[in-house]
Design an enzyme around this catalytic site. Structure first.
Site, PDB file in Angstrom:
ATOM      1  NE  ARG A 207      54.555 -30.376 -49.097  1.00  0.00           N
ATOM      2  CZ  ARG A 207      54.598 -29.429 -50.039  1.00  0.00           C
ATOM      3  NH1 ARG A 207      53.485 -29.060 -50.666  1.00  0.00           N
ATOM      4  NH2 ARG A 207      55.736 -28.848 -50.359  1.00  0.00           N
ATOM      5  CB  ALA A 274      37.825 -29.948 -56.307  1.00  0.00           C
ATOM      6  CG  ASP A 294      47.630 -26.444 -51.616  1.00  0.00           C
ATOM      7  OD1 ASP A 294      47.527 -25.201 -51.560  1.00  0.00           O
ATOM      8  OD2 ASP A 294      48.706 -27.025 -51.832  1.00  0.00           O
ATOM      9  CB  CYS A 334      48.811 -19.799 -52.828  1.00  0.00           C
ATOM     10  SG  CYS A 334      48.006 -20.155 -54.403  1.00  0.00           S
TER      11      CYS A 334
END
Length: 390
Positions: A207, A274, A294, A334
Site C-alpha cells: 500500500r 467489479a 485486490d 493472494c
C-alpha cells in the site's frame, strides 16, 4: 517419545526442510501415539528429521517444530520462538500493526498472532498448537502486556483437524472495534467480525508503494474491502478515489475509515460487483489514471486453478480498458496456487486481448512480517504488480 518412520521410496519434502509430513509419506508408527502429542520423525535409514506434533486425522499428519533432536518442546520453547519472531519484526518493520507470528515461517506451525496497536488476535489452526493455546496466551501477556487478546478460530481449516470453530475474548472483554494506524493512515479494525483477523496486514508495504503513481490521480479501487488502498491513495495525494466492493458491511466501514482521516471530499465508496460494472464502464468510455485490483483468492486448490485463471484474466482485461493511456494498473493475487509465472502469463494474455502493452513498474510479494520460508512454497502466496498501461 513415540516416532514415525518415513517411506523409503523417495526423499520427502520434510527431509529437504519443509515443515510438514503428509499422511502418505509415513511408513509406520512406533510407540503409543495420541493426537496432539510431540513425536520424532525419522527417515527409513534411521536419520532424525525433526520433532513436532502429530494429528493422524489430518492429511498434514506432522508439523515440525524443531530440527534439534535434543530440544525440548515446552513453555520455554514457545517463549523463545515468539520472542525471536517479535525481535525480527522490530528490526525490519514499523510495528504499530503487524503480524507477530506467521506460523511455519516463524517455526511455530499453524500459529497466527496479529498485533493492532495494543491489542492482539490469535489463531491456533491445528490440534497440536491448539493444545498449547493457554501457554501461548500467557507468553503473549508477558511479552506485550496487551490491553486485550481476541481469538479468531472461526477458520474452516480447523475442521480438517477435528477442531471446533470459535471466537471470543482470551482476556477480559473489550470493545472489539479498535482504532490503529498504518503508514500514517488511521483505520478501524473489527477484530470480532472482520475478514481474517480484522484486516489484511500482508499488503502493508505494498500500500505504501503506490505513493508516486496516485499523486493528483483519479483512482479506482476494486474489491476495496474497508478501504485500505483507497485511504492510502488519498493520503498520498490522489485527486479522487472511488472504492467499490460487493459487501455493504465493508463499504460502511470504508466510509467510517475515510471520515476518520478527513478524506470525505476525496474518497467515495459504492456497493458494486467489479465483474459486473467494469465492462459497461469501458463501453461508456469511463477512465481512471490508476485502477487497483485486490480481489479475494479465486482458488484455494490445484483443481480450481484453471477457473481462477479465467477470472483473473477477465477482471484484469476489463480494468486495462478503463486505464488512461500511460496510466497504471495495480493487480494482485493472494492465492498460493496461482504461481507467479502463471499469474504474469494470465496478465500478459489479458493485455493481448485488450490490445494493450504493459510495462512492469514493480513486482512485490507480501510484507516482511509475513516472511517466506524458502523450503515451504506455501509461505509465498501474495503477488502484487504495478504495470503502466500503454
Amino acid at each position: 517419545m513415540a516416532k514415525i518412520i518415513l517411506k523409503d521410496n523417495r526423499i520427502s519434502k520434510a527431509e529437504l526442510g519443509h515443515p510438514w509430513v503428509y499422511r502418505n509419506e509415513i511408513q509406520k508408527y512406533e510407540g503409543a501415539i495420541k493426537p496432539g502429542d510431540i513425536i520424532s520423525v525419522y527417515n527409513s535409514r534411521g536419520k532424525f528429521i525433526g520433532k513436532g506434533y502429530i494429528n493422524p486425522q489430518s492429511k498434514i499428519t506432522v508439523r515440525i517444530l524443531t530440527r534439534d533432536e535434543n530440544e525440548e518442546i515446552n513453555e520455554d520453547f514457545f517463549r523463545r520462538k515468539i520472542t525471536a519472531a517479535w525481535e525480527y519484526r522490530k528490526k525490519l518493520i514499523e510495528t504499530t500493526c503487524c503480524r507477530v507470528v506467521f506460523g511455519e515461517a516463524d517455526f511455530i506451525p499453524a500459529l497466527i498472532v496479529d498485533k493492532y496497536s495494543d491489542y492482539l488476535v490469535v489463531q491456533t489452526l491445528s490440534l497440536g498448537i491448539d493444545i498449547w493455546k493457554d501457554t501461548i496466551v500467557k507468553i503473549l501477556k508477558e511479552i506485550f502486556n496487551p490491553k486485550g487478546i481476541y481469538e479468531r478460530n472461526d477458520v474452516k481449516v480447523r475442521e480438517l483437524e477435528g477442531l471446533p470453530l470459535q471466537k471470543g475474548f482470551l482476556t477480559e472483554p473489550f470493545n472489539a472495534i479498535i482504532e490503529t494506524q498504518e503508514n500514517g493512515v488511521k483505520f478501524y479494525v473489527d477484530l470480532e467480525n472482520g475478514q481474517k483477523t480484522g484486516y489484511f496486514l500482508d499488503q502493508k508495504e505494498n500500500r505504501a508503494s503506490i505513493k508516486n503513481i496516485v499523486k493528483n490521480a483519479d483512482v479506482l479501487d476494486c474489491f476495496c474491502h474497508t478501504g485500505s488502498f483507497s485511504l492510502h491513495a488519498a493520503h498520498y495525494g490522489a485527486k479522487s478515489v472511488l472504492g467499490i466492493d460487493i459487501s455493504e458491511t465493508a463499504i460502511e466501514m470504508a466510509r467510517k475509515n475515510s471520515a476518520l482521516n478527513g478524506f470525505e471530499s476525496i474518497c467515495s465508496f459504492e456497493k458494486a460487483n467489479a465483474f459486473d460494472i467494469l465492462r459497461p464502464w469501458a463501453d461508456e468510455g469511463k477512465q481512471f489514471d490508476v485502477v487497483i485490483l485486490d480481489p479475494p483468492a479465486f482458488t484455494k486448490s490445484h483443481q480450481a486453478v484453471e477457473g481462477a485463471s479465467r477470472g483473473y484474466k477477465e477482471i484484469n482485461l476489463r480494468a486495462m480498458k478503463i486505464v488512461k493511456p500511460g496510466g497504471f494498473l495495480v493487480t494482485c493475487s493472494c492465492s498460493h496456487f496461482m504461481l507467479p509465472d502463471l499469474f504474469t502469463q494470465v496478465i500478459a494474455d489479458a493485455a493481448h486481448d485488450a490490445g494493450k502493452t504493459l510495462r512492469q513498474v514493480e513486482f512485490r510479494t507480501q510484507s516482511k512480517d509475513h516472511p517466506v520460508l524458502i523450503n515451504s512454497e506455501e509461505s509465498l502466496y501474495l503477488k502484487f504488480i504495478i504495470y503502466q498501461v500503454i
